[in-house]
Design a protein around this motif. Structure first.
Motif, PDB file in Angstrom:
ATOM      1  N   PHE A   6     -15.570 -23.245 -79.094  1.00 27.70           N
ATOM      2  CA  PHE A   6     -14.449 -24.466 -78.912  1.00 27.70           C
ATOM      3  C   PHE A   6     -14.663 -25.191 -80.391  1.00 27.70           C
ATOM      4  N   SER A   7     -13.788 -25.068 -81.301  1.00 26.06           N
ATOM      5  CA  SER A   7     -13.980 -25.777 -82.644  1.00 26.06           C
ATOM      6  C   SER A   7     -14.187 -27.214 -82.442  1.00 26.06           C
ATOM      7  N   PRO A   8     -15.151 -27.882 -83.247  1.00 25.42           N
ATOM      8  CA  PRO A   8     -15.142 -29.249 -83.338  1.00 25.42           C
ATOM      9  C   PRO A   8     -14.130 -30.003 -83.898  1.00 25.42           C
ATOM     10  N   SER A   9     -13.074 -29.314 -84.671  1.00 22.79           N
ATOM     11  CA  SER A   9     -12.295 -29.784 -85.620  1.00 22.79           C
ATOM     12  C   SER A   9     -10.831 -29.851 -84.647  1.00 22.79           C
ATOM     13  N   TRP A  10     -11.017 -29.414 -83.303  1.00 27.59           N
ATOM     14  CA  TRP A  10      -9.711 -29.227 -82.768  1.00 27.59           C
ATOM     15  C   TRP A  10      -8.950 -30.569 -82.503  1.00 27.59           C
ATOM     16  N   PRO A  11      -9.488 -31.801 -82.342  1.00 29.00           N
ATOM     17  CA  PRO A  11      -8.565 -32.826 -82.185  1.00 29.00           C
ATOM     18  C   PRO A  11      -7.713 -32.972 -83.428  1.00 29.00           C
ATOM     19  N   LEU A  57       1.784 -28.510 -97.016  1.00 25.68           N
ATOM     20  CA  LEU A  57       0.801 -29.207 -96.497  1.00 25.68           C
ATOM     21  C   LEU A  57       0.142 -28.687 -95.428  1.00 25.68           C
ATOM     22  N   LEU A  58       1.021 -28.273 -94.468  1.00 25.04           N
ATOM     23  CA  LEU A  58       0.436 -27.837 -92.985  1.00 25.04           C
ATOM     24  C   LEU A  58      -0.205 -26.385 -93.366  1.00 25.04           C
ATOM     25  N   SER A  59       0.118 -25.741 -94.295  1.00 23.59           N
ATOM     26  CA  SER A  59      -0.421 -24.471 -94.784  1.00 23.59           C
ATOM     27  C   SER A  59      -1.824 -24.723 -94.892  1.00 23.59           C
ATOM     28  N   ALA A  60      -1.938 -25.738 -95.877  1.00 21.45           N
ATOM     29  CA  ALA A  60      -3.328 -26.067 -96.386  1.00 21.45           C
ATOM     30  C   ALA A  60      -4.145 -26.396 -95.309  1.00 21.45           C
ATOM     31  N   LEU A  61      -3.848 -27.246 -94.564  1.00 25.63           N
ATOM     32  CA  LEU A  61      -4.744 -27.678 -93.153  1.00 25.63           C
ATOM     33  C   LEU A  61      -4.766 -26.681 -92.254  1.00 25.63           C
ATOM     34  N   LEU A  62      -3.880 -25.574 -91.905  1.00 29.71           N
ATOM     35  CA  LEU A  62      -4.248 -24.816 -90.759  1.00 29.71           C
ATOM     36  C   LEU A  62      -4.833 -23.279 -91.425  1.00 29.71           C
ATOM     37  N   PHE A  63      -4.363 -22.930 -92.215  1.00 27.84           N
ATOM     38  CA  PHE A  63      -4.865 -21.412 -92.867  1.00 27.84           C
ATOM     39  C   PHE A  63      -6.233 -21.610 -93.580  1.00 27.84           C
ATOM     40  N   ARG A  64      -7.437 -21.136 -92.833  1.00 22.83           N
ATOM     41  CA  ARG A  64      -8.679 -21.195 -93.209  1.00 22.83           C
ATOM     42  C   ARG A  64      -9.327 -19.892 -92.871  1.00 22.83           C
ATOM     43  N   SER A 108      -5.861 -34.666-103.851  1.00 23.13           N
ATOM     44  CA  SER A 108      -7.109 -35.451-104.507  1.00 23.13           C
ATOM     45  C   SER A 108      -8.346 -35.254-103.821  1.00 23.13           C
ATOM     46  N   SER A 109      -8.247 -34.255-102.921  1.00 25.99           N
ATOM     47  CA  SER A 109      -9.348 -33.792-102.229  1.00 25.99           C
ATOM     48  C   SER A 109      -9.544 -32.165-102.441  1.00 25.99           C
ATOM     49  N   SER A 110     -10.674 -31.760-102.981  1.00 28.95           N
ATOM     50  CA  SER A 110     -10.835 -30.164-103.163  1.00 28.95           C
ATOM     51  C   SER A 110     -10.829 -29.557-101.793  1.00 28.95           C
ATOM     52  N   ASP A 111     -11.408 -30.182-100.723  1.00 34.29           N
ATOM     53  CA  ASP A 111     -11.297 -29.698 -99.407  1.00 34.29           C
ATOM     54  C   ASP A 111     -10.373 -30.080 -98.275  1.00 34.29           C
ATOM     55  N   PRO A 112      -9.426 -29.376 -97.951  1.00 31.99           N
ATOM     56  CA  PRO A 112      -8.249 -29.966 -96.917  1.00 31.99           C
ATOM     57  C   PRO A 112      -8.986 -30.611 -95.734  1.00 31.99           C
ATOM     58  N   PHE A 113      -9.919 -30.039 -95.400  1.00 27.79           N
ATOM     59  CA  PHE A 113     -10.562 -30.474 -93.975  1.00 27.79           C
ATOM     60  C   PHE A 113     -11.096 -32.082 -93.981  1.00 27.79           C
ATOM     61  N   SER A 114     -11.857 -32.067 -95.064  1.00 31.43           N
ATOM     62  CA  SER A 114     -12.296 -33.470 -95.574  1.00 31.43           C
ATOM     63  C   SER A 114     -11.339 -34.602 -95.296  1.00 31.43           C
ATOM     64  N   ALA A 115     -10.132 -34.180 -96.054  1.00 34.33           N
ATOM     65  CA  ALA A 115      -8.946 -35.134 -96.123  1.00 34.33           C
ATOM     66  C   ALA A 115      -8.590 -35.193 -94.764  1.00 34.33           C
ATOM     67  N   GLN A 116      -8.489 -34.099 -93.967  1.00 29.60           N
ATOM     68  CA  GLN A 116      -7.906 -34.213 -92.518  1.00 29.60           C
ATOM     69  C   GLN A 116      -8.778 -35.193 -91.900  1.00 29.60           C
ATOM     70  N   GLU A 117     -10.233 -35.141 -91.771  1.00 27.34           N
ATOM     71  CA  GLU A 117     -11.126 -35.832 -91.080  1.00 27.34           C
ATOM     72  C   GLU A 117     -10.942 -37.174 -91.363  1.00 27.34           C
ATOM     73  N   THR A 118     -10.672 -37.577 -92.623  1.00 25.12           N
ATOM     74  CA  THR A 118     -10.559 -39.017 -92.978  1.00 25.12           C
ATOM     75  C   THR A 118      -9.407 -39.591 -92.682  1.00 25.12           C
TER      76      THR A 118
END
Length: 439
Positions: A131-136, A97-104, A57-67
């Protein structure tokens, strides 16, 4: 009297959190709390379906990851509670799923040539870190991937892990975040131990990544070499030609990399693993070190002198005799270096008892260039500390080989007139060239 008392209790029971959710005309699709493992088995499929719906439902995996960090944590805890092996039909959606979130795409690194110009002293060059801000969130995803690999059957993993997945994982080792590279190193170890059929491809991918060390400012090379160290340790003797070519064509050229000080220890460990398995490879190592010896980087020279010293300690007397002339010729050049740190490090080699013992067996071959370097230092070197160290080395060698040392001194004195004549001819030739250029 009992009926009026029970009525209020019935109303309290109806005003529960579940009752309010049931009465809500537009309920929010929140995941229900996970029941304890003793009552109900974990259901990774439900957690996976929630995450897949969020990603789709999200075009950006990282936006879904953040929320949805809490949902990713729930997936991780569910995977850790699952029993091995995981049902085969759940592996593809989880990997997708993990590939969509990791590979960028990684942020572009600055031009290595520009970095070299910005660094005042080339000895101080080290790979840039950020240091990446999305590391958590990334660390949760890496933990989920590790947990997934731990519960998937090896045969099932062979059918679902593709070359594209492995190549993308290798590419992430060039990340500027050292925390991510550390996680990737552990994950790659885990995959290499399970995917026996894909080990050749994984080694090829790591070779290619090492060959591009300078392109990525040396990022990820230390982690790759740590992986290689454990792999080389498992090589059987006699070594295959493929393994020997790794030493000659990949590891030895890494000595000329600008970021070599950042992965020097890991590189030495890999090189010495080869020499310990086959002593004959000591010639390949010495040849490579002489070929890629630094010219204008004093810090790297000091490190490589130390590497030569460690190499001598690994070799036996027979193999040392084959490379003694090349090693000691390079050491003689370093002893008379204008840089006091390089000269001092080379002179300190003669305080190593094992090195002196090995050198004493081939003293007639190695002493002439050493004596020449000693005499040059005593006559023209600018540093007083180098004068003091050179005098100590001269006394040591004269005590060991007094006759041979005197003979070398005579040869140097006999060659001085010839050297002067050659210098006069050289200057005259350059004067002729300059005169021709002015016409």
């Amino acid at each position: 009297m009992g009926a009026p008392k029970t009525a209020p209790k019935a109303k309290k029971k109806s005003t529960t959190l579940r009752r309010l959710f049931d009465l809500d005309p537009n309920p929010i699709p929140l995941p229900l709390p996970r029941p304890p493992q003793s009552e109900t088995e974990p259901e990774p499929e439900s957690a996976t379906s929630v995450l897949l719906s969020l990603i789709s439902s999200s075009s950006d995996p990282f936006s879904a990851q953040e929320t949805n960090r809490q949902t990713i944590s729930q997936l991780l805890s569910t995977l850790r509670l699952c029993k091995k092996p995981l049902p085969d039909h759940l592996v593809p959606p989880l990997l997708s799923l993990l590939s969509a979130l990791l590979f960028r795409p990684l942020p572009p690194q600055p031009d290595p040539l520009l970095l070299l110009l910005l660094v005042v002293d080339v000895d101080d060059y080290f790979p840039p870190l950020s240091f990446s801000p999305s590391w958590p969130h990334l660390t949760l995803i890496y933990d989920a991937l590790s947990a997934l690999l731990a519960i998937v059957d090896s045969k099932s993993l062979h059918s679902h892990i593709t070359h594209s997945f492995l190549s993308n994982l290798t590419a992430l080792l060039h990340s500027a975040d050292p925390r991510e590279r550390h996680k990737l190193k552990s994950t790659y170890h885990q995959l290499y131990s399970q995917l026996t059929g894909e080990r050749a491809f994984m080694r090829k991918s790591m070779r290619n990544a090492l060959l591009e060390a300078d392109r990525h400012c040396g990022l990820g090379v230390a982690e790759l070499l740590e992986i290689w160290g454990s792999i080389i340790n498992g090589f059987v003797v006699p070594l295959k030609e493929e393994h020997k070519s790794l030493l000659k064509r990949v590891l030895m050229p890494l000595h000329k990399s600008r970021g070599m000080p950042g992965f020097y220890k890991q590189l030495c460990y890999c090189v010495f693993q080869f020499v310990e398995k086959e002593m004959e490879l000591g010639e390949v190592v010495v040849e490579g070190m002489v070929r890629y010896w630094p010219v204008a980087n004093c810090h790297k020279e000091v490190l490589m002198i130390g590497e030569l010293e460690e190499l001598v300690e690994v070799l036996d007397s027979h193999q040392f005799g084959k490379v003694a002339v090349r090693i000691c010729s390079r050491i003689a050049n370093c002893m008379s270096s204008c840089n006091s740190q390089v000269a001092e490090r080379a002179l300190y080699l003669w305080s190593n008892e094992q090195f002196v013992e090995m050198a004493s067996g081939v003293m007639d071959q190695i002493l002439p260039p050493i004596v020449e370097a000693i005499e040059n230092n005593l006559s023209s070197h600018w540093s007083k500390s180098i004068h003091h160290l050179t005098t100590s080395v001269k006394k040591l060698l004269e005590e060991m080989e007094p006759t041979l040392y005197s003979r070398c001194l005579e040869e140097i004195k006999n060659q001085e007139p010839i050297a002067r004549q050659e210098e006069i001819k050289r200057r005259a030739m350059w004067e002729m060239v300059e005169m021709a250029g002015r016409l």
